[in-house]
Design a protein around this motif. Structure first.
Motif, mmCIF file in Angstrom:
data_model
loop_
_atom_site.group_PDB
_atom_site.id
_atom_site.type_symbol
_atom_site.label_atom_id
_atom_site.label_comp_id
_atom_site.label_asym_id
_atom_site.label_seq_id
_atom_site.Cartn_x
_atom_site.Cartn_y
_atom_site.Cartn_z
ATOM 1 N N GLU A 367 0.741 -1.134 0.331
ATOM 2 C CA GLU A 367 -0.213 -0.044 0.102
ATOM 3 C C GLU A 367 0.908 1.202 0.002
ATOM 4 O O GLU A 367 1.646 1.285 0.704
ATOM 5 C CB GLU A 367 -0.788 -0.090 1.280
ATOM 6 N N THR A 371 -1.726 3.310 -3.811
ATOM 7 C CA THR A 371 -2.517 1.731 -4.036
ATOM 8 C C THR A 371 -3.212 1.610 -2.657
ATOM 9 O O THR A 371 -2.289 1.846 -1.511
ATOM 10 C CB THR A 371 -1.577 0.762 -4.165
ATOM 11 N N ARG A 372 -4.267 0.957 -2.696
ATOM 12 C CA ARG A 372 -4.837 0.665 -1.309
ATOM 13 C C ARG A 372 -5.325 -0.865 -1.502
ATOM 14 O O ARG A 372 -5.845 -1.209 -2.451
ATOM 15 C CB ARG A 372 -6.062 1.529 -1.098
ATOM 16 N N ILE A 373 -5.182 -1.573 -0.463
ATOM 17 C CA ILE A 373 -5.800 -3.117 -0.672
ATOM 18 C C ILE A 373 -6.641 -3.248 0.745
ATOM 19 O O ILE A 373 -6.305 -3.042 1.958
ATOM 20 C CB ILE A 373 -4.416 -4.056 -0.165
#
Length: 664
Positions: A367, A371-373
């Protein structure tokens, strides 16, 4: 102010709610089934209550047990997440009856929007455009057929209580209506306990655009702009984005205004989504969108809205549920572009059949600001056959749409999952598709491009990197001794190696020729040149960076007992070492139909001795809440039948034996 919150859900959405609630200083209570006893959401909560066995009907759908858990732990509010009880009006009423805050809309709003036929009538009265169709009370098949013929084909049959693509069938012509209706009603009754349907005209080149709305108890309703969810497979969303490509200020104003009118028509509070079917045959038009349904809950794809608005929608849900207000409309603005890809446990090469089992390897992107998870599982966990097969949501953000798409491709490059199969490579190819990058999307996008999104044949890149790792392991690498390789070496020829790997059930011979830092891979009369290969490896893990004709690529190769596990461009495959009986097993496989996953046999369509043709549906299996038809791989005669309707089967169980001809 909410002090203790029970999350009546599981997986990534439970973790998502816990994350925000903890930041707000709220104590969190998890609930769990037998299958989730060691799940991440249970570990991260302040307390947890066991509900029952793994099936949702015996655990997460038990409203009484959840209410009891809330009272026993002192919870003053319940967040239902999405799915399960999130759109259950009786559950919302039960919360109120027990002086527990339901973090969602009032029961009357859930009821008003829960049945598609009634919702359409309500929207017509509120001046919201609706799709031409039939949503009457008379469910006689003859009446429905007559309505369908009047509407015209193609059309959609949809369960009035449906959602998530279940209880929905597209009918291309009149002769297919009766079978589609029966199938739709059967699935609707099983999924929702209600077999009633409505009929809609199928919009040419349809796009799926939805508007995030939020209401409060003070009468204010605002929108948070739109999301495009057109990339779908079997009516299930795969990739979502915000804002919608091609959106104009005038169309946005008309669509968002219609969404607010829809919410106000039911005195809506909390987070909701008004979904529209949009004519995507040309540029978006103010008169080219129609109300489809309203989801009276938080959506799976809510992170893309959070990324472009900077708002925490879960925080706002909790704030509104406690009596707070939504922001003023002019306080909500958007910047940049966001995309979400749903990483599913499924096998694109096998018709997207669900893939269940242990997650021995689970590598997800790191992350960062781009970007995010969101995930509910970790390496060493398991994808259960009892619940939705989504492993994670991968969300990317950038200043513009193209940047977000390339960020998504980079993120999917980093995915590595084994032995469960995923759709990561499939989604990577989708976001880099020329038409997708140009914004030319519709709900048929995936079906129209299956041949390129799920390419047939061997993956020469993966085979090449497996062969290269094999060469390095053999001690050849950069300093190849040609006299040590029994491969027909000739003086002045570039170093080369031949290997055999088992891919699926096929044994493949792969040739590898090194020419400086370049690599040529050949297999099955095909050849691929990969330029400028560089390696970085330690112990049993190899990492390669290279340049191919279609751009840069990287690969991770893990040495396993069975062979080499290669992760490249989102695709993770095992290139196994041949077993002496591999060829015999592969030859026999054409006559053996096995269960591709654990499930329940819904129907057996053949009898022993029956003659079948390639492609005939032999057995219908239910798994991961969906039906899957197992077809004949070739022409033949049914020999032995191991499938029995109603029986539970395990992955690999032999269901049908196919013979070349009937036995005497």
């Amino acid at each position: 102010m909410i002090k203790t919150l029970l999350i009546a859900n599981r997986g990534e959405i439970a973790r998502r709610v816990i994350r925000t609630a903890h930041r707000m200083g709220i104590r969190c209570i998890a609930v769990y089934s037998d299958a989730d006893a060691d799940a991440l959401h249970v570990r991260e909560a302040d307390d947890a209550v066991h509900l029952g066995p793994a099936p949702a009907a015996e655990s997460y759908l038990l409203a009484d047990k959840i209410i009891e858990a809330a009272k026993a732990t002192g919870a003053d509010a319940i967040h239902p997440g999405y799915g399960f009880l999130s759109e259950n009006a009786e559950f919302a009423e039960a919360c109120a009856a027990n002086d527990i805050i339901f973090v969602g809309p009032p029961a009357q709003a859930i009821r008003a929007m829960g049945l598609k036929d009634q919702a359409k009538t309500l929207m017509e009265d509120a001046g919201v455009p609706v799709t031409p169709g039939y949503h009457g009370e008379n469910q006689d098949p003859a009446v429905l057929k007559q309505a369908a013929d009047t509407i015209g084909y193609p059309l959609l049959i949809k369960a009035v209580a449906g959602g998530g693509g279940k209880g929905m069938r597209k009918v291309e012509a009149a002769e297919g209506f009766a079978d589609a209706l029966e199938s739709c009603q059967r699935e609707a009754a099983k999924s929702f306990g209600d077999d009633r349907v409505l009929i809609e005209k199928f919009i040419t080149s349809p796009r799926h655009i939805e508007v995030q709305v939020f209401g409060d108890s003070h009468g204010r309703v605002v929108h948070m702009y739109e999301r495009d969810c057109s990339l779908q497979r079997r009516h299930q969303k795969v990739i979502e984005e915000a804002p919608a490509p091609g959106m104009t200020p005038d169309v946005r104003a008309a669509m968002c205004s219609a969404a607010i009118n829809a919410a106000k028509a039911v005195n809506y509070t909390g987070a909701g989504t008004v979904e529209f079917i949009v004519d995507g045959s040309g540029e978006l038009r103010e008169d080219g969108f129609y109300f489809m349904e309203m989801n009276t809950r938080l959506q799976v794809e809510h992170p893309v809205t959070e990324m472009i608005t900077g708002l925490d929608l879960v925080e706002l849900q909790l704030h509104v549920a406690a009596g707070g207000s939504v922001p003023l409309q002019d306080q909500i603005s958007i910047r940049g572009h966001a995309m979400e890809a749903r990483l599913y446990a499924e096998d694109p090469d096998a018709g997207f059949l669900p893939s269940t089992g242990p997650l021995d390897i689970l590598r997800l992107p790191e992350e960062d600001a781009h970007t995010r998870i969101d995930t509910g599982v970790a390496e060493g966990g398991e994808v259960s056959l009892f619940y939705d097969p989504m492993i994670a949501k991968i969300i990317t953000f950038d200043a513009d749409r193209e940047g977000a798409a390339y960020m998504m491709a980079y993120a999917l490059d980093e995915v590595g999952v084994y032995p469960v199969k995923t759709n990561a490579g499939f989604m990577r190819r989708a976001v880099l598709d020329e038409d997708f990058l140009a914004g030319r999307v519709n709900t048929g996008f995936i079906e129209q491009r299956l041949e390129t999104l799920v390419p047939a044949g061997l993956d020469l890149k993966g085979l090449g990197f497996a062969a290269l790792a094999s060469m390095i392991e053999a001690g050849e690498g950069d300093d190849v001794d040609p006299f040590a390789i029994a491969d027909g070496w000739r003086l002045n020829a570039a170093p080369r190696l031949r290997n055999r790997f088992v891919v699926g059930e096929e044994t493949v011979e792969v040739g590898l020729r090194l020419d400086g830092s370049d690599m040529r891979v050949s297999a099955a009369d095909a050849e691929l040149r990969i330029n400028s290969v560089e390696g970085d490896f330690d112990a049993a893990l190899y990492h390669f960076d290279a340049e191919a004709e279609d751009g840069p690529l990287s690969a991770d190769v893990l040495r396993m007992d069975a062979g080499f596990l290669v992760s490249c461009r989102g695709d993770t495959r095992l290139y196994a070492f041949p077993h002496p009986e591999a060829d015999a097993d592969a030859a026999e496989a054409g006559g053996v139909i096995k269960a591709p996953m654990p499930g329940k046999v819904l129907a057996v369509n053949v009898k022993a001795g029956a003659t079948v043709a390639k492609g005939d549906a032999l057995v219908v299996l239910e798994a991961m809440k969906m039906e899957h038809a197992l077809t004949a791989p070739r022409d033949g005669v049914i020999g032995e039948l191991g499938a029995v309707a109603g029986a539970q089967v395990a992955e690999g169980d032999v269901l049908v034996m196919l013979a070349d001809e009937a036995e005497d």
